[in-house]
Design a protein around this motif. Sequence first.
Motif, PDB file in Angstrom:
ATOM      1  N   GLN A   1     -22.147 -30.311  17.518  1.00 50.92           N
ATOM      2  CA  GLN A   1     -20.895 -29.564  17.421  1.00 50.92           C
ATOM      3  C   GLN A   1     -20.358 -29.558  16.000  1.00 50.92           C
ATOM      4  O   GLN A   1     -19.669 -28.612  15.582  1.00 50.92           O
ATOM      5  CB  GLN A   1     -19.865 -30.171  18.388  1.00 50.92           C
ATOM      6  N   ALA A   2     -20.686 -30.585  15.222  1.00 53.05           N
ATOM      7  CA  ALA A   2     -20.197 -30.658  13.840  1.00 53.05           C
ATOM      8  C   ALA A   2     -20.712 -29.490  13.008  1.00 53.05           C
ATOM      9  O   ALA A   2     -20.013 -29.002  12.111  1.00 53.05           O
ATOM     10  CB  ALA A   2     -20.619 -31.982  13.204  1.00 53.05           C
ATOM     11  N   MET A   3     -21.933 -29.027  13.271  1.00 49.98           N
ATOM     12  CA  MET A   3     -22.457 -27.885  12.531  1.00 49.98           C
ATOM     13  C   MET A   3     -21.695 -26.612  12.878  1.00 49.98           C
ATOM     14  O   MET A   3     -21.400 -25.789  11.998  1.00 49.98           O
ATOM     15  CB  MET A   3     -23.948 -27.716  12.833  1.00 49.98           C
ATOM     16  N   ARG A   4     -21.335 -26.440  14.132  1.00 44.16           N
ATOM     17  CA  ARG A   4     -20.542 -25.280  14.524  1.00 44.16           C
ATOM     18  C   ARG A   4     -19.152 -25.336  13.868  1.00 44.16           C
ATOM     19  O   ARG A   4     -18.675 -24.353  13.296  1.00 44.16           O
ATOM     20  CB  ARG A   4     -20.389 -25.232  16.039  1.00 44.16           C
TER      21      ARG A   4
ATOM     22  N   SER B   1     -19.272 -24.596  10.115  1.00 47.02           N
ATOM     23  CA  SER B   1     -19.447 -23.181   9.813  1.00 47.02           C
ATOM     24  C   SER B   1     -18.156 -22.408  10.048  1.00 47.02           C
ATOM     25  O   SER B   1     -17.743 -21.577   9.219  1.00 47.02           O
ATOM     26  CB  SER B   1     -20.566 -22.597  10.677  1.00 47.02           C
ATOM     27  N   LEU B   2     -17.471 -22.694  11.145  1.00 48.38           N
ATOM     28  CA  LEU B   2     -16.212 -22.007  11.426  1.00 48.38           C
ATOM     29  C   LEU B   2     -15.134 -22.395  10.417  1.00 48.38           C
ATOM     30  O   LEU B   2     -14.309 -21.565  10.022  1.00 48.38           O
ATOM     31  CB  LEU B   2     -15.753 -22.335  12.847  1.00 48.38           C
TER      32      LEU B   2
ATOM     33  N   ALA C   1     -16.699 -18.587   8.617  1.00 42.91           N
ATOM     34  CA  ALA C   1     -17.653 -17.758   9.352  1.00 42.91           C
ATOM     35  C   ALA C   1     -17.104 -17.421  10.728  1.00 42.91           C
ATOM     36  O   ALA C   1     -16.383 -18.217  11.353  1.00 42.91           O
ATOM     37  CB  ALA C   1     -18.995 -18.471   9.482  1.00 42.91           C
ATOM     38  N   THR C   2     -17.428 -16.240  11.198  1.00 40.34           N
ATOM     39  CA  THR C   2     -17.033 -15.866  12.553  1.00 40.34           C
ATOM     40  C   THR C   2     -17.962 -16.543  13.557  1.00 40.34           C
ATOM     41  O   THR C   2     -18.987 -17.150  13.189  1.00 40.34           O
ATOM     42  CB  THR C   2     -17.102 -14.350  12.733  1.00 40.34           C
ATOM     43  N   ARG C   3     -17.617 -16.410  14.816  1.00 38.68           N
ATOM     44  CA  ARG C   3     -18.456 -17.039  15.843  1.00 38.68           C
ATOM     45  C   ARG C   3     -19.846 -16.408  15.869  1.00 38.68           C
ATOM     46  O   ARG C   3     -20.852 -17.119  15.995  1.00 38.68           O
ATOM     47  CB  ARG C   3     -17.786 -16.910  17.207  1.00 38.68           C
ATOM     48  N   SER C   4     -19.919 -15.082  15.751  1.00 34.92           N
ATOM     49  CA  SER C   4     -21.234 -14.427  15.760  1.00 34.92           C
ATOM     50  C   SER C   4     -22.048 -14.815  14.528  1.00 34.92           C
ATOM     51  O   SER C   4     -23.261 -15.010  14.618  1.00 34.92           O
ATOM     52  CB  SER C   4     -21.059 -12.910  15.830  1.00 34.92           C
ATOM     53  N   GLU C   5     -21.397 -14.939  13.365  1.00 41.64           N
ATOM     54  CA  GLU C   5     -22.123 -15.371  12.159  1.00 41.64           C
ATOM     55  C   GLU C   5     -22.601 -16.808  12.310  1.00 41.64           C
ATOM     56  O   GLU C   5     -23.714 -17.151  11.861  1.00 41.64           O
ATOM     57  CB  GLU C   5     -21.207 -15.236  10.938  1.00 41.64           C
ATOM     58  N   THR C   6     -21.810 -17.643  12.919  1.00 45.07           N
ATOM     59  CA  THR C   6     -22.230 -19.032  13.158  1.00 45.07           C
ATOM     60  C   THR C   6     -23.446 -19.081  14.065  1.00 45.07           C
ATOM     61  O   THR C   6     -24.382 -19.861  13.842  1.00 45.07           O
ATOM     62  CB  THR C   6     -21.069 -19.820  13.789  1.00 45.07           C
ATOM     63  N   ILE C   7     -23.457 -18.229  15.085  1.00 49.45           N
ATOM     64  CA  ILE C   7     -24.607 -18.213  15.999  1.00 49.45           C
ATOM     65  C   ILE C   7     -25.862 -17.746  15.269  1.00 49.45           C
ATOM     66  O   ILE C   7     -26.932 -18.347  15.385  1.00 49.45           O
ATOM     67  CB  ILE C   7     -24.295 -17.310  17.207  1.00 49.45           C
ATOM     68  N   ARG C   8     -25.725 -16.660  14.485  1.00 51.12           N
ATOM     69  CA  ARG C   8     -26.896 -16.072  13.825  1.00 51.12           C
ATOM     70  C   ARG C   8     -27.417 -16.922  12.679  1.00 51.12           C
ATOM     71  O   ARG C   8     -28.631 -17.034  12.482  1.00 51.12           O
ATOM     72  CB  ARG C   8     -26.553 -14.673  13.315  1.00 51.12           C
ATOM     73  N   LYS C   9     -26.535 -17.554  11.908  1.00 57.84           N
ATOM     74  CA  LYS C   9     -26.952 -18.202  10.675  1.00 57.84           C
ATOM     75  C   LYS C   9     -26.999 -19.732  10.748  1.00 57.84           C
ATOM     76  O   LYS C   9     -27.560 -20.365   9.854  1.00 57.84           O
ATOM     77  CB  LYS C   9     -26.021 -17.794   9.534  1.00 57.84           C
ATOM     78  N   VAL C  10     -26.443 -20.302  11.781  1.00 56.17           N
ATOM     79  CA  VAL C  10     -26.424 -21.767  11.885  1.00 56.17           C
ATOM     80  C   VAL C  10     -27.107 -22.244  13.161  1.00 56.17           C
ATOM     81  O   VAL C  10     -28.050 -23.035  13.128  1.00 56.17           O
ATOM     82  CB  VAL C  10     -24.967 -22.301  11.821  1.00 56.17           C
ATOM     83  N   ILE C  11     -26.630 -21.744  14.312  1.00 56.35           N
ATOM     84  CA  ILE C  11     -27.103 -22.299  15.585  1.00 56.35           C
ATOM     85  C   ILE C  11     -28.531 -21.875  15.882  1.00 56.35           C
ATOM     86  O   ILE C  11     -29.390 -22.719  16.186  1.00 56.35           O
ATOM     87  CB  ILE C  11     -26.145 -21.877  16.714  1.00 56.35           C
TER      88      ILE C  11
END
Length: 463
Positions: free
Chosen positions: A343-346, A349-350, A354-364
């Motif tokens: 969860q720390a990575m999410r 990023s936020l 970063a937006t939630r979609s950017e966090t999903i695409r570029k981090v998760i």
Amino acid sequence: MTLAVGLILVLLVAATAFVLARGRAAALRSAGPGRQRLNSLPFYHGAFAFLWAAVPALLFLAAWTPIQQALIEQSVLASTAGQQLPDFDLARDSILEEARNVASGAAELAFNPAAQALVPEYQAASGRYSLIGSGFALLLALAGAGWALSRVGLNLRARAGVEKWLMGVLVAASLIAILTTFGIVLSLLFETMRFFSMVPASDFLFGTSWSPQVAIRADQAGSSGAFGSVPLFWGTVFIGAIIAMIVAIPLGLMSAIFLTQYAPGKLRSVLKPLLEILAGVPTVVYGYFAALTVAPLMRDLGLAIGITSASSESALAAGLVMGVMIIPFVSSMADDSIAAVPQAMRDGSLALGATRSETIRKVILPAALPGVVGGVLLAVSRAIGETMIVVMAAGLAANLTANPFDSVTTVTTQIVQLLTGDQEFDSPKTLAAFALGLVLFLVTLFLNLIALRVVRKYREAYE
């Protein structure tokens, strides 16, 4: 006495040894002015005696069972009625099988008089050798129980002994799995070598025509069958690795993202089990759905867009339904991988904007990529081994075509066709099934190894 009775007696002896050993150990601990300290708990003393009484006897019964069958048949053949059996192996085996069924109670009466004459011989030999095997197993159980009971004492390391037995059981189970795999490979390899002695390997691996019908007589039309497997493997790849994956990867991955990142807890608790139900639906049900619903729709779609060759049995219909079937494989692996990202990575990023979609695409997703790729490759392995959907929705025509509206076939479907019914295992037509099975086994093994390598190489360990 039958072997079943012997098995029950062995288990009774082992259970008695367990009770006696545990009671003796408990008595030793409570004897004397104070509670004496046992090296192991009384339960482990009982388990130690149980294992020594049961395991050697059960191993003997397992080894004795095939030996007993051979001894019974040899005794029956040596009898007067057995010596009058025909020399022809097939007829003799049929008579023996009929007599064996009547003697064991599987059949009430033998239609062949020769088989009926062998029934008393079978019953007598079976009773004799069952008594011998059961008696020896009972003696082994009594000997093991007596030895274990004599060892019960304050210093007996019963727990260590039980753990050694359990370790041996686990090793034996692992060896059984490994030896079973080797047996499968060797059986396929042996029959494949026989096939390649009749058909050149180059024709099989690189040929583009598949027509395994081999005539019985040399002057019969079509006496030289065509065994080019390229259309079969292309159909397998086309349906299982292309069309099915085009359906399964986007839907499975997006389902995993929604369930882990967007869905509320209550909604996830309902949707995830419903999604995984797809993995438990029998493949024959998927086949019905593909043949009765999806295939006519695909045919009408092809005709509507001007494809006059659109067939009611098509690669597109089978691939679409197969893709739906393997969505849970992709979704579950992706779900687990995404959920394992800290969860720390999410949050980091936020926090950086970063937006939630950017966090999903570029981090998760980059962090979860090994698990996602591994799930996709395992899903491909599952798809290329599917048979029922292809049989019912894609047809049996070995066509080398890229048109998804055409009828194609796969390796597993042809294996079913080649081995259905009474077959002679001396003809290249039947032996071709083993060659197809070996190549398909190697392809599936290769995909699984790639999946494991990807997961291990790119796996990230998070605290």
